[in-house]
Design a protein around this motif. Structure first.
Motif, PDB file in Angstrom:
ATOM      1  N   ARG A 130      -4.433 -10.751  -1.998  1.00  0.00           N
ATOM      2  CA  ARG A 130      -4.540  -9.287  -1.888  1.00  0.00           C
ATOM      3  C   ARG A 130      -4.776  -8.655  -3.257  1.00  0.00           C
ATOM      4  O   ARG A 130      -5.557  -7.707  -3.397  1.00  0.00           O
ATOM      5  CB  ARG A 130      -3.266  -8.728  -1.251  1.00  0.00           C
ATOM      6  CG  ARG A 130      -3.249  -7.199  -1.255  1.00  0.00           C
ATOM      7  CD  ARG A 130      -2.205  -6.665  -0.327  1.00  0.00           C
ATOM      8  NE  ARG A 130      -1.828  -5.303  -0.671  1.00  0.00           N
ATOM      9  CZ  ARG A 130      -1.650  -4.326   0.202  1.00  0.00           C
ATOM     10  NH1 ARG A 130      -1.863  -4.551   1.468  1.00  0.00           N
ATOM     11  NH2 ARG A 130      -1.266  -3.142  -0.197  1.00  0.00           N
ATOM     12  N   GLN A 131      -4.108  -9.173  -4.278  1.00  0.00           N
ATOM     13  CA  GLN A 131      -4.307  -8.654  -5.627  1.00  0.00           C
ATOM     14  C   GLN A 131      -5.758  -8.823  -6.058  1.00  0.00           C
ATOM     15  O   GLN A 131      -6.352  -7.912  -6.670  1.00  0.00           O
ATOM     16  CB  GLN A 131      -3.372  -9.377  -6.586  1.00  0.00           C
ATOM     17  CG  GLN A 131      -3.362  -8.829  -8.003  1.00  0.00           C
ATOM     18  CD  GLN A 131      -2.432  -9.612  -8.896  1.00  0.00           C
ATOM     19  OE1 GLN A 131      -2.660 -10.786  -9.165  1.00  0.00           O
ATOM     20  NE2 GLN A 131      -1.366  -8.960  -9.348  1.00  0.00           N
TER      21      GLN A 131
ATOM     22  N   ARG B  96       0.840  -1.193   0.000  1.00  0.00           N
ATOM     23  CA  ARG B  96       0.000   0.000   0.000  1.00  0.00           C
ATOM     24  C   ARG B  96       0.875   1.242   0.000  1.00  0.00           C
ATOM     25  O   ARG B  96       1.995   1.230   0.493  1.00  0.00           O
ATOM     26  CB  ARG B  96      -0.923   0.012   1.221  1.00  0.00           C
ATOM     27  CG  ARG B  96      -0.226   0.277   2.545  1.00  0.00           C
ATOM     28  CD  ARG B  96      -1.249   0.274   3.663  1.00  0.00           C
ATOM     29  NE  ARG B  96      -0.700   0.728   4.918  1.00  0.00           N
ATOM     30  CZ  ARG B  96      -0.044  -0.011   5.759  1.00  0.00           C
ATOM     31  NH1 ARG B  96       0.165  -1.278   5.483  1.00  0.00           N
ATOM     32  NH2 ARG B  96       0.417   0.469   6.898  1.00  0.00           N
TER      33      ARG B  96
ATOM     34  N   LEU C 147      -7.794  -6.129  -4.181  1.00  0.00           N
ATOM     35  CA  LEU C 147      -7.583  -4.756  -4.637  1.00  0.00           C
ATOM     36  C   LEU C 147      -8.119  -4.522  -6.045  1.00  0.00           C
ATOM     37  O   LEU C 147      -8.495  -3.401  -6.392  1.00  0.00           O
ATOM     38  CB  LEU C 147      -6.091  -4.412  -4.587  1.00  0.00           C
ATOM     39  CG  LEU C 147      -5.446  -4.370  -3.204  1.00  0.00           C
ATOM     40  CD1 LEU C 147      -3.995  -3.936  -3.303  1.00  0.00           C
ATOM     41  CD2 LEU C 147      -6.215  -3.449  -2.269  1.00  0.00           C
ATOM     42  N   SER C 148      -8.159  -5.579  -6.858  1.00  0.00           N
ATOM     43  CA  SER C 148      -8.703  -5.448  -8.211  1.00  0.00           C
ATOM     44  C   SER C 148     -10.221  -5.558  -8.230  1.00  0.00           C
ATOM     45  O   SER C 148     -10.836  -5.439  -9.281  1.00  0.00           O
ATOM     46  CB  SER C 148      -8.109  -6.530  -9.113  1.00  0.00           C
ATOM     47  OG  SER C 148      -8.566  -7.817  -8.715  1.00  0.00           O
TER      48      SER C 148
ATOM     49  N   GLN D 261      -5.246  -3.858   4.338  1.00  0.00           N
ATOM     50  CA  GLN D 261      -4.451  -2.627   4.303  1.00  0.00           C
ATOM     51  C   GLN D 261      -4.460  -1.883   5.636  1.00  0.00           C
ATOM     52  O   GLN D 261      -4.623  -0.678   5.700  1.00  0.00           O
ATOM     53  CB  GLN D 261      -4.937  -1.711   3.186  1.00  0.00           C
ATOM     54  CG  GLN D 261      -4.909  -2.362   1.808  1.00  0.00           C
ATOM     55  CD  GLN D 261      -5.360  -1.420   0.723  1.00  0.00           C
ATOM     56  OE1 GLN D 261      -4.607  -0.552   0.300  1.00  0.00           O
ATOM     57  NE2 GLN D 261      -6.588  -1.576   0.268  1.00  0.00           N
TER      58      GLN D 261
END
Length: 395
Positions: free
Chosen positions: A157-158, A9, A161-162, A204
Protein backbone atom coordinates in the motif's frame (compact mmCIF):
# COMPACT_ATOMS: atom_id res chain seq x y z
CA UNK A 1 5.54 7.11 13.94
CA UNK A 2 4.38 3.53 14.60
CA UNK A 3 3.63 1.57 11.42
CA UNK A 4 -0.01 0.98 12.38
CA UNK A 5 -0.73 4.70 12.58
CA UNK A 6 0.89 5.96 9.41
CA UNK A 7 -0.88 4.21 6.56
CA UNK A 8 -4.59 4.27 7.30
CA UNK A 9 -6.69 6.37 5.00
CA UNK A 10 -8.04 9.56 6.49
CA UNK A 11 -11.52 9.23 7.93
CA UNK A 12 -13.75 10.78 10.52
CA UNK A 13 -12.50 10.29 14.05
CA UNK A 14 -14.96 8.29 16.17
CA UNK A 15 -17.17 10.25 18.51
CA UNK A 16 -16.58 9.98 22.24
CA UNK A 17 -19.49 7.57 22.66
CA UNK A 18 -17.48 4.90 20.87
CA UNK A 19 -14.45 5.05 23.17
CA UNK A 20 -14.41 2.39 25.87
CA UNK A 21 -11.93 3.88 28.32
CA UNK A 22 -9.95 7.04 28.65
CA UNK A 23 -7.32 4.83 30.27
CA UNK A 24 -6.93 1.23 31.36
CA UNK A 25 -7.43 -2.08 29.64
CA UNK A 26 -9.84 -3.10 26.93
CA UNK A 27 -11.33 -6.42 28.03
CA UNK A 28 -12.25 -9.12 25.51
CA UNK A 29 -14.38 -12.22 25.62
CA UNK A 30 -13.53 -14.79 22.94
CA UNK A 31 -16.49 -16.80 21.63
CA UNK A 32 -15.38 -19.93 19.79
CA UNK A 33 -12.26 -21.88 20.74
CA UNK A 34 -11.71 -23.97 17.62
CA UNK A 35 -8.86 -23.23 15.19
CA UNK A 36 -8.72 -19.43 15.39
CA UNK A 37 -9.89 -18.77 18.94
CA UNK A 38 -6.62 -19.81 20.64
CA UNK A 39 -4.67 -17.49 18.33
CA UNK A 40 -6.94 -14.62 19.31
CA UNK A 41 -6.54 -15.28 23.03
CA UNK A 42 -2.75 -15.52 22.78
CA UNK A 43 -2.41 -12.26 20.84
CA UNK A 44 -4.84 -10.34 23.03
CA UNK A 45 -2.88 -11.38 26.12
CA UNK A 46 0.34 -10.18 24.49
CA UNK A 47 -1.17 -6.79 23.60
CA UNK A 48 -0.44 -3.96 25.99
CA UNK A 49 -3.67 -2.52 27.32
CA UNK A 50 -5.79 -5.60 26.56
CA UNK A 51 -7.04 -8.58 28.51
CA UNK A 52 -9.29 -11.62 28.17
CA UNK A 53 -12.00 -12.21 30.76
CA UNK A 54 -13.89 -15.10 29.16
CA UNK A 55 -13.55 -17.95 26.68
CA UNK A 56 -16.86 -19.39 25.50
CA UNK A 57 -17.50 -22.53 23.49
CA UNK A 58 -20.26 -25.12 23.53
CA UNK A 59 -17.86 -28.03 23.15
CA UNK A 60 -16.78 -29.44 26.52
CA UNK A 61 -13.45 -30.72 25.18
CA UNK A 62 -12.54 -27.29 23.88
CA UNK A 63 -13.45 -25.65 27.16
CA UNK A 64 -11.20 -28.13 28.98
CA UNK A 65 -8.41 -27.34 26.53
CA UNK A 66 -8.96 -23.61 27.13
CA UNK A 67 -8.66 -24.22 30.86
CA UNK A 68 -5.37 -26.07 30.43
CA UNK A 69 -3.84 -23.50 28.10
CA UNK A 70 -5.16 -20.37 29.80
CA UNK A 71 -5.91 -21.29 33.42
CA UNK A 72 -6.41 -17.69 34.51
CA UNK A 73 -9.33 -17.07 32.14
CA UNK A 74 -12.90 -18.06 32.95
CA UNK A 75 -14.39 -20.60 30.50
CA UNK A 76 -18.10 -21.17 29.97
CA UNK A 77 -20.51 -22.72 27.45
CA UNK A 78 -23.00 -19.92 28.21
CA UNK A 79 -23.03 -16.84 26.01
CA UNK A 80 -25.50 -15.31 28.46
CA UNK A 81 -22.90 -15.46 31.21
CA UNK A 82 -20.41 -13.64 29.02
CA UNK A 83 -22.81 -10.92 27.91
CA UNK A 84 -24.01 -10.28 31.47
CA UNK A 85 -20.50 -9.32 32.56
CA UNK A 86 -20.30 -5.50 32.59
CA UNK A 87 -16.50 -5.75 32.53
CA UNK A 88 -16.46 -7.12 28.98
CA UNK A 89 -15.87 -4.42 26.36
CA UNK A 90 -15.42 -6.48 23.19
CA UNK A 91 -16.82 -9.84 22.11
CA UNK A 92 -14.44 -11.52 19.64
CA UNK A 93 -16.40 -13.96 17.50
CA UNK A 94 -14.43 -16.89 16.06
CA UNK A 95 -17.26 -19.18 14.99
CA UNK A 96 -18.64 -20.47 11.65
CA UNK A 97 -19.80 -17.78 9.24
CA UNK A 98 -23.47 -18.69 9.51
CA UNK A 99 -23.44 -17.82 13.23
CA UNK A 100 -21.78 -14.39 12.97
CA UNK A 101 -25.00 -12.45 12.40
CA UNK A 102 -26.93 -13.81 15.39
CA UNK A 103 -23.99 -13.66 17.79
CA UNK A 104 -23.00 -10.13 16.79
CA UNK A 105 -26.54 -8.78 17.18
CA UNK A 106 -26.85 -10.28 20.67
CA UNK A 107 -23.51 -8.81 21.74
CA UNK A 108 -24.26 -5.37 20.29
CA UNK A 109 -27.65 -5.22 22.00
CA UNK A 110 -25.93 -5.93 25.29
CA UNK A 111 -23.69 -2.92 24.76
CA UNK A 112 -20.57 -4.79 23.61
CA UNK A 113 -18.32 -3.93 20.71
CA UNK A 114 -17.68 -6.85 18.35
CA UNK A 115 -14.58 -8.18 16.60
CA UNK A 116 -15.68 -10.73 14.01
CA UNK A 117 -13.66 -13.34 12.15
CA UNK A 118 -13.71 -12.99 8.35
CA UNK A 119 -15.97 -12.78 6.49
CA UNK A 120 -18.20 -10.45 8.47
CA UNK A 121 -21.40 -12.30 7.56
CA UNK A 122 -22.88 -14.64 4.97
CA UNK A 123 -24.77 -11.87 3.14
CA UNK A 124 -24.84 -8.16 2.50
CA UNK A 125 -28.25 -7.92 4.20
CA UNK A 126 -26.86 -9.42 7.41
CA UNK A 127 -23.81 -7.17 7.34
CA UNK A 128 -25.96 -4.08 6.88
CA UNK A 129 -28.15 -5.07 9.83
CA UNK A 130 -25.11 -5.51 12.08
CA UNK A 131 -23.86 -2.03 11.19
CA UNK A 132 -27.31 -0.54 11.73
CA UNK A 133 -27.69 -2.12 15.17
CA UNK A 134 -24.15 -1.06 16.10
CA UNK A 135 -25.02 2.53 15.21
CA UNK A 136 -28.26 2.37 17.20
CA UNK A 137 -26.48 1.15 20.32
CA UNK A 138 -23.38 3.31 19.90
CA UNK A 139 -21.05 0.33 19.49
CA UNK A 140 -18.30 -0.47 17.00
CA UNK A 141 -17.73 -3.34 14.60
CA UNK A 142 -14.28 -4.66 13.68
CA UNK A 143 -13.59 -7.41 11.15
CA UNK A 144 -10.65 -9.79 11.29
CA UNK A 145 -9.04 -9.01 7.91
CA UNK A 146 -5.68 -10.24 9.17
CA UNK A 147 -3.72 -9.92 5.93
CA UNK A 148 -4.11 -6.14 5.74
CA UNK A 149 -2.05 -5.97 8.93
CA UNK A 150 0.91 -7.89 7.53
CA UNK A 151 4.03 -5.77 6.99
CA UNK A 152 4.11 -7.03 3.38
CA UNK A 153 0.64 -5.73 2.49
CA UNK A 154 1.40 -2.53 4.38
CA UNK A 155 4.47 -2.08 2.17
CA UNK A 156 2.45 -2.71 -0.98
CA UNK A 157 0.00 0.00 0.00
CA UNK A 158 2.86 2.38 0.78
CA UNK A 159 4.31 1.76 -2.69
CA UNK A 160 0.92 2.50 -4.25
CA UNK A 161 0.26 5.67 -2.27
CA UNK A 162 3.75 7.02 -2.96
CA UNK A 163 3.15 6.43 -6.70
CA UNK A 164 6.38 4.43 -6.90
CA UNK A 165 4.50 1.76 -8.86
CA UNK A 166 2.83 4.31 -11.08
CA UNK A 167 -0.74 3.77 -12.24
CA UNK A 168 -1.98 0.36 -10.99
CA UNK A 169 -2.76 -2.02 -13.85
CA UNK A 170 -3.62 -5.40 -12.37
CA UNK A 171 -3.62 -7.64 -9.30
CA UNK A 172 -3.07 -11.37 -9.81
CA UNK A 173 -3.26 -13.81 -6.91
CA UNK A 174 -2.77 -17.55 -6.49
CA UNK A 175 -3.96 -18.89 -3.14
CA UNK A 176 -3.97 -22.70 -3.27
CA UNK A 177 -3.27 -25.63 -0.98
CA UNK A 178 -4.54 -29.09 -0.04
CA UNK A 179 -7.56 -28.37 2.19
CA UNK A 180 -8.90 -27.33 4.56
CA UNK A 181 -12.37 -28.24 3.21
CA UNK A 182 -15.00 -26.13 4.98
CA UNK A 183 -18.40 -27.56 5.81
CA UNK A 184 -20.34 -24.29 5.76
CA UNK A 185 -18.84 -22.18 2.94
CA UNK A 186 -17.24 -22.69 -0.46
CA UNK A 187 -13.67 -21.85 -1.42
CA UNK A 188 -14.69 -18.34 -2.53
CA UNK A 189 -16.01 -17.35 0.90
CA UNK A 190 -13.07 -19.09 2.59
CA UNK A 191 -10.01 -17.97 0.59
CA UNK A 192 -11.06 -15.21 -1.81
CA UNK A 193 -12.05 -13.18 1.25
CA UNK A 194 -8.36 -12.57 1.97
CA UNK A 195 -7.64 -11.11 -1.46
CA UNK A 196 -10.76 -8.95 -1.55
CA UNK A 197 -9.83 -7.54 1.86
CA UNK A 198 -6.29 -6.85 0.61
CA UNK A 199 -7.65 -5.14 -2.51
CA UNK A 200 -10.06 -3.07 -0.43
CA UNK A 201 -7.14 -1.91 1.69
CA UNK A 202 -4.77 -1.25 -1.21
CA UNK A 203 -7.38 0.67 -3.21
CA UNK A 204 -8.71 2.59 -0.18
CA UNK A 205 -12.22 1.19 -0.36
CA UNK A 206 -12.68 1.42 -4.13
CA UNK A 207 -15.11 -1.30 -5.20
CA UNK A 208 -15.05 -3.22 -8.48
CA UNK A 209 -17.74 -2.71 -11.10
CA UNK A 210 -18.35 -6.37 -11.99
CA UNK A 211 -17.46 -9.86 -10.78
CA UNK A 212 -17.14 -12.99 -12.89
CA UNK A 213 -16.46 -16.31 -11.18
CA UNK A 214 -16.18 -19.89 -12.39
CA UNK A 215 -15.46 -22.99 -10.35
CA UNK A 216 -16.57 -26.47 -9.50
CA UNK A 217 -17.36 -28.79 -6.62
CA UNK A 218 -15.83 -32.25 -6.68
CA UNK A 219 -16.70 -35.35 -4.65
CA UNK A 220 -20.41 -34.60 -4.60
CA UNK A 221 -20.04 -31.61 -2.32
CA UNK A 222 -22.38 -28.63 -2.62
CA UNK A 223 -19.46 -26.24 -2.00
CA UNK A 224 -17.00 -25.36 -4.76
CA UNK A 225 -13.44 -26.38 -3.91
CA UNK A 226 -11.80 -24.58 -6.85
CA UNK A 227 -12.63 -21.16 -8.29
CA UNK A 228 -11.33 -18.42 -10.57
CA UNK A 229 -12.58 -14.90 -9.92
CA UNK A 230 -12.12 -11.82 -12.09
CA UNK A 231 -12.99 -8.37 -10.75
CA UNK A 232 -13.20 -5.44 -13.15
CA UNK A 233 -12.62 -1.94 -11.81
CA UNK A 234 -12.86 1.46 -13.40
CA UNK A 235 -9.82 2.85 -15.25
CA UNK A 236 -9.04 -0.62 -16.68
CA UNK A 237 -7.68 -2.02 -13.42
CA UNK A 238 -8.40 -5.73 -13.14
CA UNK A 239 -7.94 -8.37 -10.45
CA UNK A 240 -7.74 -12.12 -11.00
CA UNK A 241 -7.82 -14.54 -8.08
CA UNK A 242 -7.21 -18.31 -8.26
CA UNK A 243 -8.22 -20.29 -5.16
CA UNK A 244 -8.12 -24.04 -4.67
CA UNK A 245 -8.45 -26.62 -1.87
CA UNK A 246 -7.10 -29.42 -4.09
CA UNK A 247 -3.50 -28.39 -4.83
CA UNK A 248 -0.54 -30.63 -3.89
CA UNK A 249 1.49 -27.59 -2.82
CA UNK A 250 0.74 -24.46 -0.85
CA UNK A 251 1.11 -21.28 -2.92
CA UNK A 252 0.42 -17.79 -1.60
CA UNK A 253 1.61 -15.38 -4.27
CA UNK A 254 0.36 -11.99 -5.43
CA UNK A 255 1.51 -9.87 -8.38
CA UNK A 256 0.68 -6.17 -8.24
CA UNK A 257 1.63 -4.43 -11.45
CA UNK A 258 1.90 -0.69 -12.09
CA UNK A 259 2.98 1.10 -15.24
CA UNK A 260 6.29 2.01 -13.57
CA UNK A 261 7.19 -0.91 -11.32
CA UNK A 262 5.87 -4.31 -10.33
CA UNK A 263 5.66 -6.12 -6.98
CA UNK A 264 5.74 -9.83 -6.23
CA UNK A 265 4.44 -10.80 -2.79
CA UNK A 266 5.24 -14.37 -1.74
CA UNK A 267 3.73 -15.04 1.65
CA UNK A 268 5.54 -18.39 1.87
CA UNK A 269 8.95 -16.77 1.62
CA UNK A 270 10.76 -16.64 4.95
CA UNK A 271 13.10 -13.74 4.16
CA UNK A 272 11.98 -11.82 1.06
CA UNK A 273 8.20 -11.65 1.06
CA UNK A 274 8.18 -8.52 -1.13
CA UNK A 275 10.24 -8.01 -4.26
CA UNK A 276 9.97 -4.80 -6.26
CA UNK A 277 10.93 -5.00 -9.93
CA UNK A 278 11.85 -1.94 -11.95
CA UNK A 279 10.38 -3.59 -15.02
CA UNK A 280 7.63 -2.74 -17.47
CA UNK A 281 6.87 -1.50 -20.93
CA UNK A 282 6.99 1.87 -22.64
CA UNK A 283 4.43 2.24 -25.40
CA UNK A 284 4.44 4.94 -28.07
CA UNK A 285 1.82 5.26 -30.77
CA UNK A 286 3.05 6.06 -34.28
CA UNK A 287 -0.01 7.59 -35.79
CA UNK A 288 1.47 7.80 -39.28
CA UNK A 289 1.61 4.02 -39.68
CA UNK A 290 -1.08 3.07 -37.10
CA UNK A 291 1.11 0.86 -35.00
CA UNK A 292 2.43 0.77 -31.47
CA UNK A 293 6.09 0.79 -30.64
CA UNK A 294 6.68 -1.23 -27.48
CA UNK A 295 9.93 -0.98 -25.56
CA UNK A 296 10.54 -3.43 -22.75
CA UNK A 297 12.22 -2.14 -19.63
CA UNK A 298 14.06 -4.58 -17.37
CA UNK A 299 15.72 -2.93 -14.39
CA UNK A 300 16.87 -3.90 -10.94
CA UNK A 301 15.01 -5.85 -8.29
CA UNK A 302 15.14 -4.98 -4.62
CA UNK A 303 13.61 -6.63 -1.57
CA UNK A 304 12.65 -3.96 0.98
CA UNK A 305 13.18 -4.65 4.64
CA UNK A 306 9.97 -5.51 6.48
CA UNK A 307 9.06 -5.60 10.15
CA UNK A 308 8.72 -9.06 11.67
CA UNK A 309 5.67 -8.35 13.82
CA UNK A 310 2.75 -10.80 13.74
CA UNK A 311 -0.24 -9.54 11.76
CA UNK A 312 -2.84 -10.58 14.32
CA UNK A 313 -0.90 -8.80 17.05
CA UNK A 314 -0.89 -5.63 14.95
CA UNK A 315 -4.61 -6.02 14.38
CA UNK A 316 -5.46 -6.42 18.06
CA UNK A 317 -3.34 -3.35 18.81
CA UNK A 318 -5.33 -1.34 16.28
CA UNK A 319 -8.65 -2.46 17.80
CA UNK A 320 -7.47 -1.54 21.31
CA UNK A 321 -6.18 1.87 20.22
CA UNK A 322 -9.37 2.57 18.26
CA UNK A 323 -11.50 1.92 21.35
CA UNK A 324 -9.23 3.37 24.00
CA UNK A 325 -7.67 6.32 22.17
CA UNK A 326 -10.03 7.00 19.26
CA UNK A 327 -7.51 5.88 16.63
CA UNK A 328 -8.76 5.11 13.12
CA UNK A 329 -9.92 1.49 12.77
CA UNK A 330 -8.36 -0.19 9.74
CA UNK A 331 -10.70 -3.14 9.20
CA UNK A 332 -14.01 -1.75 10.42
CA UNK A 333 -17.58 -2.78 9.72
CA UNK A 334 -17.74 -0.73 6.53
CA UNK A 335 -14.73 -2.58 5.12
CA UNK A 336 -16.40 -5.85 6.12
CA UNK A 337 -19.60 -4.82 4.33
CA UNK A 338 -17.72 -3.97 1.13
CA UNK A 339 -15.93 -7.32 1.19
CA UNK A 340 -19.17 -9.24 1.77
CA UNK A 341 -20.89 -7.32 -1.05
CA UNK A 342 -18.16 -8.39 -3.50
CA UNK A 343 -18.23 -11.98 -2.22
CA UNK A 344 -21.98 -12.10 -2.70
CA UNK A 345 -21.64 -10.97 -6.33
CA UNK A 346 -18.84 -13.49 -6.94
CA UNK A 347 -20.94 -16.28 -5.44
CA UNK A 348 -23.90 -15.30 -7.62
CA UNK A 349 -21.68 -15.41 -10.71
CA UNK A 350 -20.37 -18.83 -9.68
CA UNK A 351 -23.91 -20.20 -9.36
CA UNK A 352 -24.86 -18.71 -12.74
CA UNK A 353 -21.96 -20.31 -14.60
CA UNK A 354 -19.55 -17.41 -14.62
CA UNK A 355 -21.61 -14.60 -16.12
CA UNK A 356 -20.54 -11.07 -15.25
CA UNK A 357 -22.51 -9.80 -12.26
CA UNK A 358 -22.64 -6.05 -11.61
CA UNK A 359 -21.66 -4.90 -8.12
CA UNK A 360 -24.00 -2.26 -6.79
CA UNK A 361 -22.10 0.68 -5.29
CA UNK A 362 -22.60 1.10 -1.56
CA UNK A 363 -24.48 4.10 -0.25
CA UNK A 364 -23.88 3.29 3.39
CA UNK A 365 -25.96 6.15 4.80
CA UNK A 366 -28.98 5.11 2.73
CA UNK A 367 -28.49 1.44 3.58
CA UNK A 368 -28.31 2.14 7.29
CA UNK A 369 -31.28 4.51 7.22
CA UNK A 370 -33.36 1.87 5.46
CA UNK A 371 -32.27 -0.84 7.86
CA UNK A 372 -33.00 1.34 10.91
CA UNK A 373 -36.51 1.95 9.58
CA UNK A 374 -36.98 -1.77 9.09
CA UNK A 375 -35.67 -2.58 12.56
CA UNK A 376 -37.98 -0.05 14.18
CA UNK A 377 -40.92 -1.30 12.14
CA UNK A 378 -40.60 -5.03 12.71
CA UNK A 379 -39.73 -4.83 16.39
CA UNK A 380 -36.29 -6.41 16.14
CA UNK A 381 -34.95 -3.87 18.61
CA UNK A 382 -37.25 -5.40 21.21
CA UNK A 383 -35.60 -8.81 20.99
CA UNK A 384 -35.17 -10.23 24.46
CA UNK A 385 -31.59 -10.31 25.65
CA UNK A 386 -29.91 -13.65 26.19
CA UNK A 387 -32.19 -15.65 23.85
CA UNK A 388 -30.88 -19.20 23.72
CA UNK A 389 -28.42 -20.04 20.95
CA UNK A 390 -28.49 -23.37 19.19
CA UNK A 391 -25.58 -25.67 20.03
CA UNK A 392 -24.28 -25.46 16.45
CA UNK A 393 -23.21 -21.83 16.71
CA UNK A 394 -19.78 -22.33 18.25
CA UNK A 395 -16.98 -23.69 16.12
Amino acid sequence: MPWHRCLWRKTRKPSKEFVVHASGNVTFAVVGFGYWGPHLVRNILLCEGAGVAWISDQDDARLQEAGRRFPGIRATPSLEEVLCDPGVDVVAIATPVHSHHALALKALREGKHVFIEKPLTASRRQATEILAVAAQFGRRVFVDHTFVFTPAVQKMRQLLLSHELGRPLYYDSVRINLGIFQHDVNVVWDLVTHDIAILDFLLQGTMPVTASCTGTAHFGSQHADLAYLTLAYEDDFIAHINVNWLAPVKVRQVLLCGDRKMVVYDDNSASEKIKVYDSGVNVRQREDIYEMLVQYRVGDMHAPRLETTEALSNEITNVVEALRDGAVAVADGEAGLRVVSILEAADASLRLGGISVPIVPLDLAALLDGKRTQLDGDGLRKTKPHDDLTPSLHR
